[in-house]
Design an enzyme around this catalytic site. Structure first.
Site, PDB file in Angstrom:
ATOM      1  N   HIS A  25       0.810  -1.214   0.000  1.00 14.02           N
ATOM      2  CA  HIS A  25       0.000   0.000   0.000  1.00 14.02           C
ATOM      3  C   HIS A  25       0.848   1.270   0.000  1.00 14.02           C
ATOM      4  CE1 HIS A  25      -3.101  -2.820   0.631  1.00 14.02           C
ATOM      5  NE2 HIS A  25      -3.147  -2.797   1.940  1.00 14.02           N
TER       6      HIS A  25
ATOM      7  N   LYS B   2      -0.896  -0.463  14.327  1.00 21.09           N
ATOM      8  CA  LYS B   2      -2.176  -0.826  14.940  1.00 21.09           C
ATOM      9  C   LYS B   2      -2.247  -0.238  16.338  1.00 21.09           C
ATOM     10  CE  LYS B   2      -2.790  -5.098  12.293  1.00 21.09           C
ATOM     11  NZ  LYS B   2      -3.944  -4.567  11.540  1.00 21.09           N
TER      12      LYS B   2
END
Length: 512
Positions: free
Chosen positions: A266, A364
């Protein structure tokens, strides 16, 4: 908002300006391997229905699921309908569903000879009864370990063989390898069966409307191009932050980590779109060639001990909820060196970008969910203001927000109202939701339709994949020798080493 049966609406995937090339798939079908998995249930099946509902699939479009379940056609229809009703973005229409369900079939089988022989017989029957004309896309929503087996079986059973009148294509989900060597090996396996022009590697981020808007922002506007270089740009930050933890995926995630999961595909793809030169046209080969040039010129900045950072989230507060740390997650090895936060500094060795660092980060359990690209400009070479007058003035920036609030923000200095001269940062904010009434298609809608149309602009080539791994591999090798990652509290913006990584250059991370 979903449309009703009677309202007039603009189809965002139909090219209304080019009557010669409407974006409607011709006779075709799709086989999904791994159709019972989360990706198929939550994304692929709803996307297929939405395409049908938008009128972008042929009347005879056929959806074939392949798996080990002992399902009848009725069982598979019920499974697909449940997934569609739960995940479709457009209004559920019974007549659209009935047409799609007519072409929904399930083939029970393992990845052995018998299963693929049955699949081949089914597709031949569909060509005869459904008018699919031998045009089939094979969606490999399975772990990479099975790519070789599936491709071999497609070749052995004759399913991979196109003719002068028909096509066969393979759509492959990430992760595509775990380093450059494994990616090259997988490419060789796939390309031994399917020519490169028939291979569509999914990076769902490239299907997002705001990612494609990077090209429009850069190349449709004279406003930005003169400034889009090392003379004016100080640095670029590319961030993908998540506020969730592993949530039961600890066993899958261990050994992969944030860098392999997000940066290699990404974020490096976003870097390529931000940094590439203007293509001659948006033909897939032209666009991909410009991205390859950027990736060939990209490398890590050394020493890696100071230009990279990694971490694992510890317990903390995510908003008002107290959450556990990674090492308390069920199924996770407390001695694991897998990172949930990764940051690195890359450089592009070209005339346009020489000396401009690109800071990439992902993690995260961070402060909030956000994906954005911030192009931060240098300070003006001369300021006729006193330090007191510009104490609240930062650097100009163009921020491309990819999610969740899609849009573009420009930050610049403006005088504060009053009798004194004081300059402070202000934002000019463009929001997709407010500026356009057209509904943005979901990324998988766009990518599935493009694969059926043989439009590969939004799909990384094998060379792009291998070059991305070549950029990341030295960082992963260095981290492998450094023991366990640094701990950071959940709800914060990562480990202290990430802040030091920028502070040593006189910069700070942007707080989205």
């Amino acid at each position: 908002m979903a449309s009703t049966d009677t309202e007039q609406w603009v189809n965002p995937l139909r090219d209304v300006h080019d009557k010669r090339l409407p974006r409607i798939a011709g006779p075709s079908g799709m086989v999904i391997f791994g159709v019972t998995g989360d990706l198929a249930r939550k994304k692929l099946l709803p996307a297929v229905y939405d395409l049908a509902n938008r009128g972008l699939l042929p009347a005879g479009f056929t959806l074939v699921g392949f798996g080990r379940r002992q399902w009848s056609k009725a069982d598979f229809e019920a499974y697909v309908r449940e997934a569609v009703e739960a995940g479709a973005r457009t209004k559920f229409r019974e007549h659209v569903w009935e047409r799609l369900a007519e072409g929904a079939h399930f083939v029970e089988g393992n990845f052995d000879d018998a299963g693929f022989d049955q699949l081949a017989a089914t597709l031949r029957d569909m060509d005869r009864t459904r008018g699919t004309s031998g045009n089939w896309a094979f969606y490999l929503s399975v772990p990479p370990d099975y790519f070789s087996t599936v491709c071999h079986q497609l070749e052995r059973s004759g399913l991979a063989e196109a003719t002068a009148e028909s096509w066969r294509r393979v759509i492959i989900e990430k992760p595509f390898g775990h380093d450059e060597a494994s990616a090259r090996e997988l490419n060789q396996v796939v390309n031994a069966v399917f020519p490169e022009e028939s291979v569509f590697r999914i990076d769902h981020y490239l299907g997002k409307e705001t990612v494609q808007n990077i090209l429009a922002l850069r190349f449709a506007n004279q406003l930005f191009d003169p400034l889009w270089n090392s003379h004016y740009v100080d640095h670029v930050q590319i961030t993908m932050a998540e506020d969730i933890g592993l949530g039961g995926r600890a066993g899958y995630y261990d050994g992969i980590g944030a860098a392999r999961d997000v940066i290699q595909n990404h974020l490096i793809q976003l870097l390529a779109l931000v940094a590439m030169e203007e293509p001659v046209t948006f033909d897939p080969t032209e666009l991909q060639a410009e991205k390859v040039k950027v990736l060939r010129a990209t490398s890590p900045v050394y020493p890696l001990s100071k230009t990279t950072a990694r971490g694992q989230y510890a317990s903390g507060w995510q908003g008002s909820e107290q959450v556990i740390g990674l090492r308390e997650e069920e199924g996770f090895d407390v001695n694991s060196t897998t990172e949930t936060y990764a940051a690195c500094t890359l450089q592009i060795n070209s005339r346009r970008w020489a000396g401009v660092p690109f800071f990439l980060r992902t993690g995260k359990r961070l402060g909030r969910r956000v994906t954005e690209i911030a192009v931060v400009f240098k300070e003006a070479p001369h300021q006729p203001f006193s330090e007191r007058q510009t104490a609240s003035l930062g650097r100009n920036a163009v921020v491309i927000r990819i999610q969740p609030d899609e849009g573009v923000l420009m930050r610049f200095g403006s005088k504060v109202p009053g009798s004194a001269m004081e300059v402070r940062d202000v934002n000019m904010d463009f929001s997709y939701a407010e500026a356009f009434t057209e509904e943005s298609p979901e990324a998988y809608e766009r990518l599935i339709l493009d694969a059926l149309l043989d439009e590969s602009s939004l799909f990384p080539t094998n060379e792009e994949v291998e070059l991305s791994w070549a950029i990341l591999d030295p960082i992963l090798e260095y981290w492998a020798s450094q023991g366990q990652p640094e701990q950071y509290r959940s709800g914060t913006w990562g480990p202290a080493s990430a802040d030091r990584m920028l502070e040593r250059t006189g910069r700070t991370w942007r707080r989205p």
